[in-house]
Write a protein that holds these residues in place. Structure first.
Motif, PDB file in Angstrom:
ATOM      1  N   SER A 298     119.127  51.419  46.855  1.00  0.00           N
ATOM      2  CA  SER A 298     117.806  52.054  46.740  1.00  0.00           C
ATOM      3  C   SER A 298     117.945  53.554  46.494  1.00  0.00           C
ATOM      4  N   PHE A 299     119.175  54.030  46.354  1.00  0.00           N
ATOM      5  CA  PHE A 299     119.498  55.405  45.987  1.00  0.00           C
ATOM      6  C   PHE A 299     118.685  56.443  46.760  1.00  0.00           C
ATOM      7  N   ALA A 300     118.840  56.408  48.076  1.00  0.00           N
ATOM      8  CA  ALA A 300     118.278  57.477  48.891  1.00  0.00           C
ATOM      9  C   ALA A 300     118.832  58.821  48.422  1.00  0.00           C
ATOM     10  N   GLN A 301     120.094  58.803  47.981  1.00  0.00           N
ATOM     11  CA  GLN A 301     120.733  59.982  47.379  1.00  0.00           C
ATOM     12  C   GLN A 301     121.574  59.510  46.198  1.00  0.00           C
ATOM     13  N   TYR A 302     121.715  60.382  45.193  1.00  0.00           N
ATOM     14  CA  TYR A 302     122.688  60.147  44.126  1.00  0.00           C
ATOM     15  C   TYR A 302     123.821  61.133  44.375  1.00  0.00           C
TER      16      TYR A 302
ATOM     17  N   ARG B 151     116.882  53.265  37.529  1.00  0.00           N
ATOM     18  CA  ARG B 151     116.855  53.748  36.139  1.00  0.00           C
ATOM     19  C   ARG B 151     117.395  55.168  36.064  1.00  0.00           C
ATOM     20  N   VAL B 152     116.973  56.028  36.988  1.00  0.00           N
ATOM     21  CA  VAL B 152     117.467  57.405  37.042  1.00  0.00           C
ATOM     22  C   VAL B 152     118.979  57.421  37.266  1.00  0.00           C
ATOM     23  N   ALA B 153     119.447  56.593  38.190  1.00  0.00           N
ATOM     24  CA  ALA B 153     120.884  56.520  38.471  1.00  0.00           C
ATOM     25  C   ALA B 153     121.666  56.093  37.240  1.00  0.00           C
ATOM     26  N   SER B 154     121.119  55.141  36.494  1.00  0.00           N
ATOM     27  CA  SER B 154     121.783  54.673  35.276  1.00  0.00           C
ATOM     28  C   SER B 154     121.900  55.798  34.246  1.00  0.00           C
ATOM     29  N   LEU B 155     120.863  56.604  34.130  1.00  0.00           N
ATOM     30  CA  LEU B 155     120.907  57.738  33.198  1.00  0.00           C
ATOM     31  C   LEU B 155     121.929  58.776  33.644  1.00  0.00           C
TER      32      LEU B 155
ATOM     33  N   GLU C 140     133.237  61.787  39.521  1.00  0.00           N
ATOM     34  CA  GLU C 140     133.217  60.451  40.107  1.00  0.00           C
ATOM     35  C   GLU C 140     131.780  60.096  40.471  1.00  0.00           C
ATOM     36  N   ILE C 141     131.251  59.102  39.792  1.00  0.00           N
ATOM     37  CA  ILE C 141     129.871  58.672  40.011  1.00  0.00           C
ATOM     38  C   ILE C 141     129.820  57.608  41.120  1.00  0.00           C
ATOM     39  N   PRO C 142     128.629  57.317  41.655  1.00  0.00           N
ATOM     40  CA  PRO C 142     128.528  56.314  42.734  1.00  0.00           C
ATOM     41  C   PRO C 142     129.057  54.949  42.296  1.00  0.00           C
ATOM     42  N   VAL C 143     129.704  54.261  43.227  1.00  0.00           N
ATOM     43  CA  VAL C 143     130.230  52.913  42.990  1.00  0.00           C
ATOM     44  C   VAL C 143     129.298  51.903  43.660  1.00  0.00           C
ATOM     45  N   ILE C 144     128.771  50.981  42.874  1.00  0.00           N
ATOM     46  CA  ILE C 144     127.917  49.926  43.411  1.00  0.00           C
ATOM     47  C   ILE C 144     128.661  48.601  43.229  1.00  0.00           C
TER      48      ILE C 144
ATOM     49  N   LEU D 221     122.657  65.096  44.069  1.00  0.00           N
ATOM     50  CA  LEU D 221     121.804  65.677  43.031  1.00  0.00           C
ATOM     51  C   LEU D 221     120.359  65.234  43.232  1.00  0.00           C
ATOM     52  N   PRO D 222     119.405  65.915  42.589  1.00  0.00           N
ATOM     53  CA  PRO D 222     118.009  65.488  42.689  1.00  0.00           C
ATOM     54  C   PRO D 222     117.869  64.003  42.361  1.00  0.00           C
ATOM     55  N   MET D 223     117.146  63.282  43.189  1.00  0.00           N
ATOM     56  CA  MET D 223     116.981  61.839  42.984  1.00  0.00           C
ATOM     57  C   MET D 223     115.656  61.382  43.576  1.00  0.00           C
ATOM     58  N   HIS D 224     114.806  60.865  42.708  1.00  0.00           N
ATOM     59  CA  HIS D 224     113.545  60.271  43.148  1.00  0.00           C
ATOM     60  C   HIS D 224     112.939  59.493  41.977  1.00  0.00           C
ATOM     61  N   PRO D 225     111.944  58.651  42.229  1.00  0.00           N
ATOM     62  CA  PRO D 225     111.399  57.796  41.167  1.00  0.00           C
ATOM     63  C   PRO D 225     110.658  58.551  40.063  1.00  0.00           C
ATOM     64  N   TYR D 226     110.353  59.818  40.293  1.00  0.00           N
ATOM     65  CA  TYR D 226     109.513  60.567  39.352  1.00  0.00           C
ATOM     66  C   TYR D 226     110.309  61.626  38.582  1.00  0.00           C
ATOM     67  N   LEU D 227     111.632  61.517  38.639  1.00  0.00           N
ATOM     68  CA  LEU D 227     112.501  62.455  37.932  1.00  0.00           C
ATOM     69  C   LEU D 227     112.450  62.156  36.435  1.00  0.00           C
ATOM     70  N   GLU D 228     112.140  63.168  35.632  1.00  0.00           N
ATOM     71  CA  GLU D 228     111.962  62.977  34.191  1.00  0.00           C
ATOM     72  C   GLU D 228     113.275  63.132  33.442  1.00  0.00           C
ATOM     73  N   LEU D 229     113.315  62.522  32.244  1.00  0.00           N
ATOM     74  CA  LEU D 229     114.521  62.532  31.419  1.00  0.00           C
ATOM     75  C   LEU D 229     114.986  63.953  31.115  1.00  0.00           C
ATOM     76  N   LYS D 230     114.060  64.845  30.817  1.00  0.00           N
ATOM     77  CA  LYS D 230     114.440  66.223  30.482  1.00  0.00           C
ATOM     78  C   LYS D 230     115.121  66.918  31.658  1.00  0.00           C
ATOM     79  N   ASP D 231     114.681  66.597  32.869  1.00  0.00           N
ATOM     80  CA  ASP D 231     115.306  67.180  34.063  1.00  0.00           C
ATOM     81  C   ASP D 231     116.707  66.611  34.281  1.00  0.00           C
ATOM     82  N   ILE D 232     116.838  65.303  34.083  1.00  0.00           N
ATOM     83  CA  ILE D 232     118.156  64.672  34.218  1.00  0.00           C
ATOM     84  C   ILE D 232     119.135  65.289  33.227  1.00  0.00           C
TER      85      ILE D 232
END
Length: 374
Positions: free
Chosen positions: A287-291, A262-266, A276-280, A352-363
């Motif tokens: 599992s986005f260890a890193q974005y 979800r964070v990656a999608s945002l 250039e964003i990540p290519v999946i 960039l910062p990437m984890h399951p608890y990253l909030e929308l305002k931070d993104i």
């Protein structure tokens, strides 16, 4: 702002984690407790393989496989040029020669076409014997395992999947950690599934290999730890870490992999017009260890990283130096032209910062700074 926020994760699961730790402390079984067996069972079920053998860390997981497969001086092991040092280190540690192979620019993972070229070159030169391929699931995205497997079968090579960053990823529903003859992962705290110290695991469907690994990781034991039938090492996951991982694995399965996507999608929505964003690839799940984004050049990356820092936003460069230029591998350095993609990536990638608890305002704040620095 945290690059990978382990503090928020702990606060969310504090009660369960503290209880799990206290339970181990109360029982006093710190090595080989039931939590270790329970964790191995749950991990093997999640990944979809018969055996999970836990050990001290991800590097030793790979080393144990090098030992089990009798990799030694005169052997060639094929490793991505764009990865963390340990993937090549375990090869050299056993006296074998890591042969570095360039990667695919879109996925950052081992390029199958260049892999086969490297194998043929080693065979033609005749000084080394090709033995193993170690594809790395970089930044959470599984490597092109189906193509790599075809190449391995063609040249009769082992495949060791390094899933330290890819745990939780998949291809057409087949989980990272289930590819190759065996796979390894790391429970280093910042990994997709991390403990509160060091830890690692090996996955395989091979019964004989699993039995050998269980012996090798405990001083080459036979019937018991005082019956030593081979030379091994001391590489065990302790019970406290297993107890913590049991709590965190549940969270990982229930929501964390979904949340990082979800964070990656945002991120993608905000940044696709600017960098250039990540290519999946189709059928792949990361599992986005890193974005990790790509910039135009080193100067643009340095400027962007500085602006992020000034705004209190952490970022990282994975990796500043390719494997073939590491001083420890100076005796086996290849020609520069063999690593065109990796050399470019080392100057243009930024995580960039990437984890399951990253909030929308931070993104939104992160993306605002990035856009302003283009």
């Amino acid at each position: 702002m945290e690059f990978r926020d382990l503090k928020s994760q702990y606060q969310k699961y504090k009660g369960e984690i503290d209880s799990a730790i206290q339970n181990v402390l109360s029982k006093g079984t710190f090595i080989g407790g039931k939590e270790v067996n329970e964790l191995e069972d749950q991990l093997s079920e999640y990944v979809g393989v018969k055996h999970c053998i836990t050990c001290a860390n991800g590097t030793e997981a790979m080393t144990l496989l090098m030992m089990a497969w009798d990799i030694k001086e005169g052997d060639a092991v094929f490793v991505p040029d764009f990865t963390f040092f340990s993937t090549g280190e375990v090869v050299a540690f056993k006296g074998a020669t890591p042969v570095f192979v360039d990667v695919n620019r879109d996925t950052y993972n081992l390029d199958p076409e260049k892999l086969e070229m490297a194998i043929l070159k080693v065979i033609e030169e005749g000084t080394l014997t090709p033995k193993v391929i170690i594809p790395v699931d970089l930044f959470g995205l599984p490597a092109n395992h189906f193509e790599i497997s075809k190449i391995a079968k063609k040249y009769d090579l082992y495949v060791l999947e390094d899933a330290a960053q890819g745990f939780g990823g998949s291809i057409d529903g087949k989980k990272a950690g289930s590819f190759g003859d065996a796979a390894t992962t790391s429970f280093f705290p910042a990994k997709p599934l991390g403990c509160y110290g060091d830890g690692g695991a090996i996955f395989t469907d091979d019964d004989k290999l699993a039995s050998l690994l269980k012996s090798l990781k405990v001083h080459g034991k036979g019937e018991n730890k005082y019956d030593n039938v081979r030379i091994g090492v001391n590489s065990r996951l302790d019970t406290l870490q297993a107890a913590i991982l049991l709590v965190k694995l549940k969270a990982f399965i229930n929501h964390e992999v979904e949340d990082v996507n979800r964070v990656a999608s945002l991120y993608n929505q905000h940044l696709k017009e600017f960098v250039e964003i990540p290519v999946i690839p189709e059928g792949y799940h990361s599992s986005f260890a890193q974005y990790t984004i790509k910039l135009k050049n080193l100067e643009q990356r340095n400027t962007m990283q500085q602006k992020l820092k000034e705004s209190g936003i952490p970022s990282m460069v994975y990796y500043v130096k390719p494997m073939h230029l590491q001083g420890a591998f100076s005796r086996i350095n290849g020609e520069e032209f063999d690593y065109e993609v990796t050399n470019n990536l080392c100057e243009t990638v930024l995580s960039l910062p990437m984890h399951p608890y990253l909030e929308l305002k931070d993104i939104e704040q992160i993306c605002k700074v990035i856009k302003s620095s283009i």
